[in-house]
Structure formats: C-alpha cells, structure tokens
Write a protein that holds these residues in place. Structure first.
Motif: not given
Length: 353
Positions: A175, A214, A233-234, A238, A342
């Motif tokens: 990422d 996040l 982060m996922d 998201i 976020a």
C-alpha cells in the motif's frame, strides 16, 4: 454573503517516482509472510486498480510546512492581496513535519504558524492553526473558513492542504506505493458582489465501527522496524465504506445547494484510487437515475499519486491554470468537491465559479 475563492496555488514536488522504484522492495502481507508474487506483477496490479503509474516525493531538504509555504505564496500572489489582510491561516495535514529519513513527527509550533512566519506576516490578529481531519482536511478547512466569513469573524482566509506521506509509509507494505507528497492552497474572501462562491457544504464522521479503517500500525516486516509505526489501511473496508456513503453525502450536499444534477459541470474528488473514484461518481449519478457525463471528473492520480489533503487543491489549481487539456472551469460553472478519509470522515462542497 458567500465565501469566494480569489486565489489558488499548488506545489508539485519535482522528484518523480515511477513504479519501477519499487522493483527491489521486499513486500510482506499482514502476517509478516513474504509475498510470493514478483514486484512487477504487484505494481501492475496497483496500476490496474488505482491508476497510479507515478507519484511525487518531496526532496530530502523539504518538510510538509515547506511545501505548504510554496503553495501559500502562489495562492497569495494569484489573489493579488496583501498577506497582512489575512484573518486566518488554516493548515490541513495529518502527520506534521517529518524530516527525510526520520520517523519523528514535529508539529510544535503548528505548521500554520510556520507558514505565517515564513510569509513574514506581522499582523498578530491573523490566527494560524492546524486541522487534522484525514484526507478530507482541506475541504474541512474551507468549510471552517466559510463559517468564519459568513459569521463576520473574518473577511479573508488562507486554507492550505499539504502532506509528505512518503515519510510515514512502511516500505514493506505494498500500500506504500499509493502515497505521495504535495501541497495546495486557496485564498477565500467574503463576497457580496455576485452569485459565485460556496452554495452548500456537508461533513460527517463515522466512528462507531469505522474508526480504524485507516490507522497507525507496525511494519509488516516482523524482523525489522520494531517500535516504529506507519500509516496502514484496510483497503477493502474503505472501498466498501466509500461506495456506500460518499455518493449519498454528495447527493445531500447538491440537493441542499438548490442546483440540479444537470447543472453540475465538474466533480473534483479526492484522488484516492481511480477505480474507487469512478465507482463513487457512477453511483452518485445512479441516485438521480442519470448517466454519468463524460469528462465530469478530472483525474491526475496516475501521475501524482495520493497526496492526501493536497490532492483537491492541487487539482483545482491545475484546472484553473489551464494545465489540463481536457478540463476547464468557466465563469458560472457549478463544481462539486468531495472527499473521504481517515476517521472515517466524509465531506463535500458545492461551489459556483
């Protein structure tokens, strides 16, 4: 009375980082297991999903506030105002000043104070403060400036969005390839002379179940980088959250502005992920049972990456400076700004130029 943009500026760092930069990186998954795919395939998938081919990194002698100063100077010059007449300087960021090859965040004094000092503004009643609101921070800064102006507290405000995300990424997390550095700024002024300016705005914070989509977490490399945290982060959560909630927020904001979907000329959305942004805008138009017009959404993420709070003011400046061939904003155009990030936070603005 409305709040009108009278000056724009941005700073796009000169260091171009192509996907080849990551060819020698060693990537791990969340369990600390080395990814079996070769890096060429990983970057190919990144480009297909996000659209990112290149991103910009700040030079080693620059920090976030340095980028913000340059963007602010350009916005002030573009506006033609005396900086001493500014009532507020609002600086949206998330991680403060992080020096090159460092993980230490430096946010005291505030980055806004550092910008005010660099601009050599002597007016003590020009208030400088920072705003942390995730990627939607710059839009939130504009919303706050608008509140100051409409209430009579201020007549002119400088709103900056700048970030050096390249300093807070885990190089072992794929990422990390998404993130970039940059800065953008606008000068807003009280406007009673014409019908241009902010027509509506909306903000929301989803924190009950979404707070940690996040977050700051440890490196995926379990053998190194111990004790240091990085932006994480996922991505799947998201993506799903954004597609479910952002189009609805955009519709609510547009409906409250009094304009119809057919009067909308541009959508300037946070440059987070090309496929996600396209899906958000398509779902937004589906809510009106209207096909998505061609060229409604300018995108520069392929060359600039995701610079968080800087993406929207950077893109707006590029359009107004005629730097994008296929996108123009003319007098009288209605533009919808929107962002997600976020928090999880969402916001939007309808603006008439």
């Amino acid at each position: 009375m409305t709040s009108k943009i009278i000056g724009v500026g941005n700073y796009i760092p000169s260091e171009t980082i192509t996907n080849l930069f990551f060819d020698k990186h060693i990537f791990f998954n969340e369990l600390g297991i080395t990814l079996k795919e070769d890096n060429a395939l990983i970057t190919s998938k990144l480009k297909k999903i996000t659209g990112i081919e290149e991103r910009r990194y700040a030079s080693s002698d620059q920090t976030t506030s340095d980028l913000g100063v340059i963007a602010a100077q350009k916005a002030i010059e573009n506006s033609g105002i005396d900086p001493e007449t500014l009532d507020y300087i609002i600086f949206a960021h998330n991680f403060g000043d992080v020096a090159h090859n460092s993980v230490q965040s430096d946010a005291v004094p505030s980055l806004a104070s550092r910008v005010k000092h660099a601009l050599q503004i002597k007016n003590n009643f020009c208030v400088a403060y920072d705003l942390l609101f995730g990627c939607p921070g710059w839009i939130e800064g504009v919303i706050q400036a608008n509140a100051f102006i409409k209430s009579g507290i201020a007549k002119r405000c400088l709103v900056i969005g700048a970030e050096t995300l390249s300093r807070v990424v885990d190089i072992h997390d794929r990422d990390s390839m998404i993130y970039a550095d940059g800065a953008g700024a606008v000068v807003l002024e009280a406007n009673e002379n014409d019908c241009s300016g902010i027509k509506s705005h909306l903000s929301a914070s989803f924190t009950l179940n979404e707070k940690d989509f996040l977050y700051f977490g440890k490196s995926y490399n379990n053998e190194g980088c111990k004790g240091i945290k990085y932006i994480k982060m996922d991505g799947r959560k998201i993506y799903e959250f954004a597609l479910l909630n952002v189009p609805v927020a955009m519709k609510k904001c547009l409906d409250e502005s009094g304009y119809t979907i057919n009067q909308l000329n541009k959508i300037i959305i946070h440059q987070a992920n090309e496929k996600m942004d396209e899906a958000i805008v398509n779902r937004f138009y589906e809510l009106y049972d209207t096909p998505t017009p061609p060229d409604i959404m300018p995108m520069v993420i392929s060359k600039l990456g995701n610079s968080s709070v800087a993406t929207i003011p950077t893109l707006l400046t590029m359009i107004l400076n005629d730097e994008l061939e296929s996108h123009k904003i003319e007098k009288g155009d209605v533009v919808l700004f929107a962002s997600v990030g976020a928090g999880m936070n969402i916001n939007a603005i309808v603006y008439k130029f």
